[in-house]
Scaffold this motif. Sequence first.
Motif, PDB file in Angstrom:
ATOM      1  N   GLN A  30       0.818  -1.211   0.000  1.00 15.12           N
ATOM      2  CA  GLN A  30       0.000   0.000   0.000  1.00 15.12           C
ATOM      3  C   GLN A  30       0.853   1.264   0.000  1.00 15.12           C
ATOM      4  OE1 GLN A  30      -3.330   0.098  -0.520  1.00 15.12           O
ATOM      5  NE2 GLN A  30      -2.981  -2.098  -0.858  1.00 15.12           N
ATOM      6  N   GLN A  31       1.975   1.233   0.701  1.00 14.71           N
ATOM      7  CA  GLN A  31       2.885   2.381   0.670  1.00 14.71           C
ATOM      8  C   GLN A  31       3.405   2.621  -0.740  1.00 14.71           C
ATOM      9  OE1 GLN A  31       5.858   1.272   3.573  1.00 14.71           O
ATOM     10  NE2 GLN A  31       4.858   2.431   5.213  1.00 14.71           N
ATOM     11  N   LEU A  32       3.756   1.536  -1.412  1.00 15.39           N
ATOM     12  CA  LEU A  32       4.270   1.649  -2.775  1.00 15.39           C
ATOM     13  C   LEU A  32       3.181   2.170  -3.715  1.00 15.39           C
ATOM     14  CD1 LEU A  32       6.478   1.256  -4.866  1.00 15.39           C
ATOM     15  CD2 LEU A  32       5.872  -1.175  -4.987  1.00 15.39           C
ATOM     16  N   ILE A  33       1.979   1.639  -3.598  1.00 16.21           N
ATOM     17  CA  ILE A  33       0.874   2.079  -4.458  1.00 16.21           C
ATOM     18  C   ILE A  33       0.614   3.572  -4.279  1.00 16.21           C
ATOM     19  CG2 ILE A  33      -1.616   1.907  -4.848  1.00 16.21           C
ATOM     20  CD1 ILE A  33      -1.373  -1.082  -4.211  1.00 16.21           C
ATOM     21  N   GLY A  34       0.607   4.039  -3.034  1.00 18.78           N
ATOM     22  CA  GLY A  34       0.354   5.449  -2.771  1.00 18.78           C
ATOM     23  C   GLY A  34       1.345   6.361  -3.451  1.00 18.78           C
ATOM     24  N   ASN A  35       2.618   6.002  -3.404  1.00 18.60           N
ATOM     25  CA  ASN A  35       3.650   6.837  -4.028  1.00 18.60           C
ATOM     26  C   ASN A  35       3.644   6.712  -5.550  1.00 18.60           C
ATOM     27  OD1 ASN A  35       5.643   8.208  -1.931  1.00 18.60           O
ATOM     28  ND2 ASN A  35       4.995   6.256  -1.062  1.00 18.60           N
ATOM     29  N   ILE A  36       3.270   5.537  -6.059  1.00 16.94           N
ATOM     30  CA  ILE A  36       3.135   5.371  -7.504  1.00 16.94           C
ATOM     31  C   ILE A  36       2.011   6.266  -8.027  1.00 16.94           C
ATOM     32  CG2 ILE A  36       2.388   3.757  -9.303  1.00 16.94           C
ATOM     33  CD1 ILE A  36       3.939   1.567  -7.862  1.00 16.94           C
ATOM     34  N   GLU A  37       0.895   6.295  -7.297  1.00 20.47           N
ATOM     35  CA  GLU A  37      -0.221   7.142  -7.711  1.00 20.47           C
ATOM     36  C   GLU A  37       0.173   8.622  -7.683  1.00 20.47           C
ATOM     37  OE1 GLU A  37      -2.771   6.053  -9.081  1.00 20.47           O
ATOM     38  OE2 GLU A  37      -2.812   3.946  -8.492  1.00 20.47           O
ATOM     39  N   SER A  38       0.944   9.022  -6.685  1.00 16.39           N
ATOM     40  CA  SER A  38       1.394  10.422  -6.596  1.00 16.39           C
ATOM     41  C   SER A  38       2.320  10.766  -7.754  1.00 16.39           C
ATOM     42  CB  SER A  38       2.115  10.654  -5.262  1.00 16.39           C
ATOM     43  OG  SER A  38       1.243  10.459  -4.168  1.00 16.39           O
ATOM     44  N   LEU A  39       3.220   9.828  -8.084  1.00 14.70           N
ATOM     45  CA  LEU A  39       4.125  10.043  -9.211  1.00 14.70           C
ATOM     46  C   LEU A  39       3.344  10.118 -10.516  1.00 14.70           C
ATOM     47  CD1 LEU A  39       7.032  10.269 -10.290  1.00 14.70           C
ATOM     48  CD2 LEU A  39       7.118   7.758 -10.349  1.00 14.70           C
ATOM     49  N   SER A  40       2.333   9.255 -10.658  1.00 19.21           N
ATOM     50  CA  SER A  40       1.509   9.239 -11.868  1.00 19.21           C
ATOM     51  C   SER A  40       0.754  10.555 -12.025  1.00 19.21           C
ATOM     52  CB  SER A  40       0.527   8.071 -11.807  1.00 19.21           C
ATOM     53  OG  SER A  40      -0.319   8.064 -12.939  1.00 19.21           O
ATOM     54  N   LYS A  41       0.171  11.037 -10.940  1.00 24.75           N
ATOM     55  CA  LYS A  41      -0.581  12.293 -10.979  1.00 24.75           C
ATOM     56  C   LYS A  41       0.325  13.456 -11.400  1.00 24.75           C
ATOM     57  CE  LYS A  41      -3.245  15.456  -8.089  1.00 24.75           C
ATOM     58  NZ  LYS A  41      -3.731  15.762  -6.716  1.00 24.75           N
ATOM     59  N   THR A  42       1.547  13.491 -10.863  1.00 25.22           N
ATOM     60  CA  THR A  42       2.478  14.582 -11.183  1.00 25.22           C
ATOM     61  C   THR A  42       2.897  14.551 -12.642  1.00 25.22           C
ATOM     62  OG1 THR A  42       3.329  14.475  -8.910  1.00 25.22           O
ATOM     63  CG2 THR A  42       4.664  15.659 -10.517  1.00 25.22           C
ATOM     64  N   LEU A  43       3.176  13.358 -13.153  1.00 23.56           N
ATOM     65  CA  LEU A  43       3.645  13.236 -14.537  1.00 23.56           C
ATOM     66  C   LEU A  43       2.534  13.479 -15.559  1.00 23.56           C
ATOM     67  CD1 LEU A  43       5.993  10.161 -14.123  1.00 23.56           C
ATOM     68  CD2 LEU A  43       6.703  12.462 -14.755  1.00 23.56           C
ATOM     69  N   ASN A  44       1.292  13.399 -15.144  1.00 22.01           N
ATOM     70  CA  ASN A  44       0.173  13.650 -16.049  1.00 22.01           C
ATOM     71  C   ASN A  44      -0.142  15.143 -16.183  1.00 22.01           C
ATOM     72  OD1 ASN A  44      -1.462  11.281 -17.286  1.00 22.01           O
ATOM     73  ND2 ASN A  44      -0.810  10.510 -15.281  1.00 22.01           N
ATOM     74  N   GLU A  45       0.602  15.972 -15.484  1.00 29.93           N
ATOM     75  CA  GLU A  45       0.356  17.407 -15.559  1.00 29.93           C
ATOM     76  C   GLU A  45       0.819  17.975 -16.904  1.00 29.93           C
ATOM     77  OE1 GLU A  45       2.270  19.154 -12.221  1.00 29.93           O
ATOM     78  OE2 GLU A  45       0.999  18.147 -10.734  1.00 29.93           O
TER      79      GLU A  45
END
Length: 538
Positions: A453-468
Amino acid sequence: MDDDYYLSCEEDEEEEQEEELEVVEDDYDKYCHAQHDENSSTKPELTCQIITNETLVAAQKEVLVKVMDFFTLKKSQARTLLIHYQWNVDKLLDVYGEKGKESLFKTAGLTVFARTSLPESRYSLRKKMACDICMDDDLQFYSMTRMDCGHCFCNNCWKEHFTVKINDGMSKRITCMAYKCNAICDEDVVKKLINPEVAEKFDRFLVESYVDDNKRVKWCPSTPHCGNAIRREEDGGGEVECSCGHQFCFSCLCESHSPCSCLMWKLWSKKCEEESATLNWITVHTKMCPKCSKPVHRSDGCNLMTCICGQHFCWLCGGATGVRHTWTSIDGHSCGKFQEDKAKELEIAKRDLERYTHYYHQYRSHTDSSKQEDKLRKSVREKAALVSKKTHVSVHKDMKWVTNGADLLFRSRKIISYTYVFAFYMFGRELFKGEMSDEEREMKKNLFEIQQQQLIGNIESLSKTLNEPFDGYSCGELNKMKHEVIGFGFVVDKLCKEMYECIENELLGPLLAGHNHKIAPYRSEGIEKAIEFGADMV
């Protein structure tokens, strides 16, 4: 003067931003170098080479020359030895050291001595010879061929024997026709006696034997096939990327599936292909007709079922009955007793279905996300190129931080999708039944899911940032995004590494003694890319 003032202020601001970002990048670079040094010191990196159709002969020759020089053999004899020992020179030399040259050659079917020539005297020219295969006793000496083993037959019989073996795909080690003779026929003699088109096929099989019979070399399993083979310098598995872009597991030739073991991935693939969830639903929600064995589903009504074949049966126990029933009994049948075993079976089947559905849904969700993020990588590269061209700030001329972040996002997303397959088998009862207590299984499961879950949370944050839409960002916005991408990337890479260490040391480690569940190691730089044969190894 006003213009000069504003320009100087802008330059000062840019210099401050560059200095600040250099500190962040330096810290990140130090971490990456530290991780690389740590990995290098504990696990030597295995290198892979790409062997193309053009370099296949050269790669084979490299090994042949070693054996030819060591044993003073010709090429065909060296190849016979190597094919038998699966092109493993180390194994070949070990057998030579333990058992000697004679045993080494005999085991491989190799007879090394000067071939006895057929007599060519004036008398022999007139003497007729016989072939023990076709029983023709009116043959001239020039129509006969003697092999290194000493057996001599007519050329027509040899030709037919060789042609059949080659066309049947048994061309790499063609044995002598004599009864119980296991000697391998000289490939040069074989080529001389068969038709040119068959000889060409035979030669191709001999060359491709370097891949087909070699545990350290495997064809790239890409579809359509790219024609390349991958050579691993050391024994063992691992994941590799071919020059065609296909990534695969060197052990099982399936798609890269780490941190799943090969067995886990094989079982999962088979489970998905067979649509086991549908079968499981049928098991839970239907009963088989006792006459025609078709599944019958009850949506409502009483316990007297009627199949489309006309057979009546009891829903409670599945037994055949008559047509009449009352509120208290079914004609010709009684099953008032509670059947404990069947109730437990239904409950287990239902629980297994729900468990499989959960893990499959999570796996598919992250797999679908990885497909979208593969497209995102292309979009990020295009945006980064635009930013590099139009920006006047030197620190944003090099946009590797954003392209590296997109690559890491794609890799980590694939990893997280496979963790659900790993968890399905690791914490289920199919593979490790009886090897962990319920308490131990639950404890390990909780430990793994926290990291997951820790890994998923940071992956989602990275994904959100790169989609900007950063191609339209100001310098300040780019700086902020760069901080976030590098920061999230740092954490994602660290968490991936820690998860693999947990799997290898705490979850699978104690169980590897009785199972083959080794996984490919995690690499911060991604799956190893094979290099062209002959290129300098780095």
